[in-house]
Design a protein around this motif. Structure first.
Motif, PDB file in Angstrom:
ATOM      1  N   GLN A 177      -5.991   4.328 -11.800  1.00 51.50           N
ATOM      2  CA  GLN A 177      -6.674   4.702 -10.878  1.00 51.50           C
ATOM      3  C   GLN A 177      -7.260   3.551 -10.014  1.00 51.50           C
ATOM      4  OE1 GLN A 177      -8.970   7.954 -10.927  1.00 51.50           O
ATOM      5  NE2 GLN A 177     -10.251   7.743  -8.741  1.00 51.50           N
ATOM      6  N   ASN A 178      -8.074   2.831 -10.983  1.00 50.47           N
ATOM      7  CA  ASN A 178      -8.609   1.738 -10.539  1.00 50.47           C
ATOM      8  C   ASN A 178      -8.002   0.501 -11.053  1.00 50.47           C
ATOM      9  OD1 ASN A 178     -10.345  -0.494 -10.201  1.00 50.47           O
ATOM     10  ND2 ASN A 178     -12.478   0.620 -10.938  1.00 50.47           N
ATOM     11  N   SER A 194      -8.436  -3.992  -2.158  1.00 51.07           N
ATOM     12  CA  SER A 194      -8.109  -2.989  -2.899  1.00 51.07           C
ATOM     13  C   SER A 194      -6.590  -2.632  -2.949  1.00 51.07           C
ATOM     14  CB  SER A 194      -9.028  -1.752  -3.057  1.00 51.07           C
ATOM     15  OG  SER A 194      -8.979  -1.397  -1.657  1.00 51.07           O
ATOM     16  N   THR A 254      -6.261   6.883  -3.901  1.00 52.49           N
ATOM     17  CA  THR A 254      -7.632   7.038  -3.703  1.00 52.49           C
ATOM     18  C   THR A 254      -8.264   5.776  -3.090  1.00 52.49           C
ATOM     19  OG1 THR A 254      -7.998   8.385  -5.560  1.00 52.49           O
ATOM     20  CG2 THR A 254      -9.488   7.009  -5.011  1.00 52.49           C
ATOM     21  N   GLY A 255      -9.319   6.024  -1.966  1.00 50.31           N
ATOM     22  CA  GLY A 255      -9.757   4.646  -1.462  1.00 50.31           C
ATOM     23  C   GLY A 255      -9.046   3.981  -0.528  1.00 50.31           C
ATOM     24  N   GLN A 256      -7.733   4.320  -0.432  1.00 52.14           N
ATOM     25  CA  GLN A 256      -6.868   3.335   0.496  1.00 52.14           C
ATOM     26  C   GLN A 256      -6.916   3.981   2.066  1.00 52.14           C
ATOM     27  OE1 GLN A 256      -4.178   1.359  -0.605  1.00 52.14           O
ATOM     28  NE2 GLN A 256      -5.310   1.464  -2.675  1.00 52.14           N
TER      29      GLN A 256
END
Lengths: 282, 282
Positions: B86-87, B141, B167-169
């Motif tokens: 994920q990260n 990211s 996620t976070g995109q």
């Protein structure tokens, strides 16, 4: 009370060793009790802008800043981050990074302890904060035993207990499942009842459209739109130009109009879109 | 056809006695894209960690091709099953994109020539020509995530597991992930996605496994799962906004589940003859 909760004027900010500013002549204000959503592509400067509001930028994260940021009428540059934290609460993406104590009540007491809140007052505020985020009964549990959504609500409660008048959340739901996301947005909505002002940065346009009064669209450090949510999200063409998108229902209505030569009202919520579309069929 | 991934009656109990997954059966075949859904803590990640031997079943058996994961080393399994975290910061650590891309191949002790060929191919597929000398940590990211995916692509394992790829995109980043998943499939990989992103699953229109409280409660096409109100409620899931909208429109085909804006417009276009009266300007 100052007329505006937040007032940003001619704000330009450049990180050290960068040539181009990350924020370019940004101007906007937020009224007391309003919930503002900030959207924009990755790298637009959203987080930097949020950190200017509580003084983290440029006091802790350095750089060259021009312009002014006023919170409740007070110039942030004349205050310091510790003092600002009494007025502006900040919640980050990963709740775990923000949690440090053994139990939930200790966690909530931690921030207040730093502000020198007396013990009796602390107990009252812990109770209030837990009620506000729906975690009553969890006082003695470990923060690590909570779900992601609960942890994020705890992080919010710890900030609320410091009784800020403004709450800023930077992508608070991106690690959460759909239920957790709703929980956080419901807390955001409740801020209004407590007379607080909120700012949320998120990519979740459908939730932003449903929960925020106004939306600010940032792209390459500039404000491209700043208007009531409805107005921003029905400007589908502009959003697409900025590589953003509107809620799915709005996208659908816009494309339906285009493809079938119709002029249905563009709506940004499911409920209203159903109404608009169903009545057009009769 | 024999499944490539075969999970038979697998349970996993963590030290301390927590049962994370309970009696799971799951066969995944060549050419499949499988999304694994469920709330935080439902067992998704535990399940998938059995595919590359990071976890061994407490009871039951997992086979990857001919390999029984209980008997094989992780290093051997990792040439069959690649995992994109994920990260991306958890798996990018070298000073240049070029080195990052070669790392996996070198680690598997491939010859320099073989490594070069594979890295070159990943560069082509991901169009990374201009970024080879960049430090991954100078990328945003979304780009960093892409580098992580490209490094896995260089190793070219049969199975590619993507943990929360969106996620976070921002919107552009999400669209890119969608393209990449399709590309992985075209390149002959099996793709397993762990995600909360209902829009992504809607767009992929793929097989969907739902985990809830350590058990598999659904395993079917996304359109079937998303229209099963009981399953969705049990797992705390909400279908994409457009599906919710379409379900309430009396005019649409009640036997269909619309997962995307495009699918509705296509259906309307195809059924235009009898539907011209729809929204007729009277």
């Amino acid at each position: 009370m100052a007329k505006k909760a937040i007032e940003v004027s001619n704000l330009t900010f450049t990180y050290p060793d960068e040539e181009a500013p990350v924020l370019k002549d940004v101007n906007f204000s937020v009224n007391h009790g309003e919930i503002l959503g900030i959207i924009g592509p990755t790298g637009a400067g959203k987080s930097t802008l949020a950190m200017c509001v509580n003084g983290l930028v440029p006091q802790v994260i350095n750089g060259e800043m021009e312009g002014t940021v006023r919170v409740n009428g007070e110039d942030v540059s004349e205050s310091n981050v510790a003092k600002m934290s009494e007025q502006v609460g900040f919640v980050f993406q990963e709740p775990e990074n923000q949690l440090s104590q053994m139990t939930i009540e200790e966690e909530i007491a931690f921030g207040m302890g730093n502000l020198g809140v007396p013990r009796d007052e602390m107990l009252i505020r812990i109770k209030d904060a837990l009620e506000q985020v729906g975690l009553v009964g969890f006082e003695k549990r470990s923060p690590l035993a909570l779900s992601g959504g609960q942890q994020q609500r705890l992080a919010i409660a710890s900030v609320l207990a410091m009784r800020p008048t403004i709450m800023i959340m930077d992508e608070p739901t991106s690690m959460l499942d759909p239920k957790g996301k709703n929980e956080v947005y419901d807390v955001l909505k409740n801020l209004k009842e407590y007379g607080m002002t909120g700012i949320i940065i998120d990519h979740e346009v459908e939730r932003i459209a449903a929960y925020c009064d106004k939306v600010l669209v940032l792209s390459e450090g500039e404000i491209r739109m700043f208007a009531p949510s409805e107005e921003v999200f029905t400007n589908v063409e502009m959003l697409h130009d900025l590589t953003l998108h509107a809620p799915q229902v709005t996208e659908f209505l816009a494309r339906y109009n285009q493809q079938f030569g119709q002029k249905l009202k563009l709506s940004t919520t499911v409920e209203e879109s159903i109404e608009v579309f169903e009545s057009a069929y009769k | 056809m024999e499944p490539y991934i075969s999970v038979k009656n697998v349970s996993h109990v963590y030290p301390g006695g927590v049962t994370a997954i309970k009696d799971i059966n799951l066969d995944i075949h060549e050419g499949e894209i499988v999304a694994i859904l469920g709330s935080n803590g439902s067992g998704k990640t535990t399940l998938v960690k059995h595919f590359n031997g990071l976890l061994k079943p407490t009871t039951g058996e997992v086979k990857i091709g001919d390999l029984n994961t209980r008997k094989e080393r992780i290093s051997k399994l990792s040439s069959h099953v690649g995992y994109v975290f994920q990260n991306p910061n958890h798996q990018t650590f070298l000073p240049s994109v070029r080195q990052e891309l070669a790392y996996g191949c070198k680690n598997l002790k491939m010859s320099e020539e073989e490594t070069d060929t594979r890295v070159q191919r990943a560069i082509e597929l991901f169009q990374l020509h201009d970024r080879l000398d960049d430090n991954p940590f100078d990328l945003n990211s979304s780009q960093r995530k892409e580098v992580a995916m490209a490094s896995i692509m260089a190793v070219s394992p049969k199975v590619i597991v993507l943990d929360e790829p969106t996620t976070g995109q921002d919107h552009k980043g999400c669209k890119r992930v969608l393209e990449l998943v399709k590309m992985f499939k075209e390149e002959g990989h099996i793709v397993v996605l762990i995600t909360h992103d209902m829009h992504l699953i809607g767009e992929l229109n793929c097989r969907t496994v739902v985990m809830n409280q350590s058990e598999k409660i659904a395993d079917d096409h996304a359109s079937v799962v998303f229209s099963d109100k009981n399953i969705m409620a049990e797992a705390g899931l909400q279908p994409p906004q457009i599906t919710h909208f379409a379900n309430e429109i009396s005019h649409f085909d009640p036997n269909r589940t619309y997962l995307t804006v495009e699918s509705i417009l296509e259906w309307m276009e195809a059924n235009q003859e009898e539907d011209v009266k729809v929204g007729t300007r009277s």
